[in-house]
Scaffold this active site. Sequence first.
Site, mmCIF file in Angstrom:
data_model
loop_
_atom_site.group_PDB
_atom_site.id
_atom_site.type_symbol
_atom_site.label_atom_id
_atom_site.label_comp_id
_atom_site.label_asym_id
_atom_site.label_seq_id
_atom_site.Cartn_x
_atom_site.Cartn_y
_atom_site.Cartn_z
ATOM 1 N N TYR A 160 0.950 -1.233 0.116
ATOM 2 C CA TYR A 160 -0.014 -0.251 -0.067
ATOM 3 C C TYR A 160 0.970 1.323 -0.054
ATOM 4 O O TYR A 160 0.676 2.184 -0.841
ATOM 5 C CB TYR A 160 -1.016 0.044 1.248
ATOM 6 C CG TYR A 160 -1.474 1.395 1.794
ATOM 7 C CD1 TYR A 160 -2.456 2.022 0.786
ATOM 8 C CD2 TYR A 160 -1.113 2.164 2.596
ATOM 9 C CE1 TYR A 160 -3.140 3.199 1.127
ATOM 10 C CE2 TYR A 160 -1.487 3.285 2.862
ATOM 11 C CZ TYR A 160 -2.505 3.836 2.110
ATOM 12 O OH TYR A 160 -2.896 5.100 2.588
ATOM 13 N N GLU A 204 6.446 9.726 -8.097
ATOM 14 C CA GLU A 204 7.702 9.146 -8.546
ATOM 15 C C GLU A 204 7.649 9.331 -10.108
ATOM 16 O O GLU A 204 8.772 9.770 -10.775
ATOM 17 C CB GLU A 204 7.893 7.764 -8.059
ATOM 18 C CG GLU A 204 9.169 7.331 -8.724
ATOM 19 C CD GLU A 204 9.305 5.562 -8.290
ATOM 20 O OE1 GLU A 204 10.263 4.842 -8.986
ATOM 21 O OE2 GLU A 204 8.522 5.199 -7.691
ATOM 22 N N HIS A 237 24.465 15.358 -34.921
ATOM 23 C CA HIS A 237 25.715 15.653 -34.737
ATOM 24 C C HIS A 237 26.435 14.838 -35.610
ATOM 25 O O HIS A 237 27.872 15.103 -35.353
ATOM 26 C CB HIS A 237 25.964 15.200 -33.207
ATOM 27 C CG HIS A 237 25.684 16.286 -32.212
ATOM 28 N ND1 HIS A 237 24.103 16.741 -31.844
ATOM 29 C CD2 HIS A 237 26.363 17.029 -31.389
ATOM 30 C CE1 HIS A 237 24.249 17.656 -31.007
ATOM 31 N NE2 HIS A 237 25.411 18.211 -30.883
#
Length: 393
Positions: free
Chosen positions: A249, A258, A354
């Site tokens: 829980y 998060e 690049h």
Amino acid sequence: MPLNLTRSWSNEELEALRDTAVRFIESEMQPQDEAARHRGHVGHALWRRAGELGLLCTDIPEEYGGGGGDFRHEAVIYEEMARRGLSGMSNSVHSIVAHYFLNHGTESQKRQYLPRMARGELIGAIAMTEPGAGSDLQGIRTRAERQGDHYVLNGSKTFITNGFLAGVILVVCKTDPTQGARGTSILIVETEAAPTGDDAPGMRREGFRVGRVLDKMGMKAQDTSELFFDNVVVPADGLLGGREGQGFYQLMGDLPYERLIIGVSAVACMEGAYAATLDYVRERKAFGKPIAEMQNTKFKLAEVATQIMVGRAFMDRCVERIVAGELDTATASMAKLWGSEAQGRVLDELVQLHGGYGFMNEYLVTRMYADARVQRIYGGTSEIMKEVISRAL
């Protein structure tokens, strides 16, 4: 074109915090990053310095030693680190651990740990993943057996962010293996890692051992370790929240926080990589002119800029919702899923622009490209995010 970096949720106070964070990052983090990448961790001193400047636990109430802010204050710091490709000091995991204490700990636990975490004296880690159990937390095998006034903890964990430097670890374990998810608890383990210098922890708690600092594809400056618990004695009051069987829980309750961290960091990383690429293509010449003037470059940058702007609008809205207490698990999972997947696509395009230099570690986009890959794995894989979102449809 330069991107509009105005945040819908920002204000004068938050921009002042951003200025402080940028000064710290550019003067103290960036100069040490290369050494930290070789060493595999940033050391304790940097954490303590961040604590001195009020850059840790900014959304923890002042009564527990925190900054008294909200998620926006944390987002400012995550963004500025991500924009510069600095992943060594995982203050996001540190903050997640602080929120476990704040949301689920006893009053005594909050007062014992949160002020020290805010000062950077204790670095936080959470030990969930095991060699045989990743996203399926019900499959964990680490066991804590109650013996009188204490628990005896046995098991192992892997891929633990902040594991090497951590002073306090929240260990997800089984206190009753017969009860499945209901038999899961979280124990608070102090590692007793008093620093003997800037970079090395001192004596470890008896039975606790840190294994390898893992050699990862990216995030080279971030300490990610194996942890081993061999009959580690944990006092009974080291049970998070004071009740057995609450671990699952507790874990589920903090997932939106998060996952939004991952989404916010993903968009900021894209912004930083885009800015670096814009500078590069304006300077780099091919066939007698800057590659920025070539149609393919213009179209690729237009696509990238559009993805970033769309992502920024969504993440800003999610930040507003979490501050208002309205961010649900499905929407947070969308933020994590879209942000991490878009980050991978965008970084791939910018590396391509690049050319051969995009394969060289001295370039920011190269390091960001390697760092970005794990975003689709930790905090719940993209596949798990889709499962969570689909259940809410």
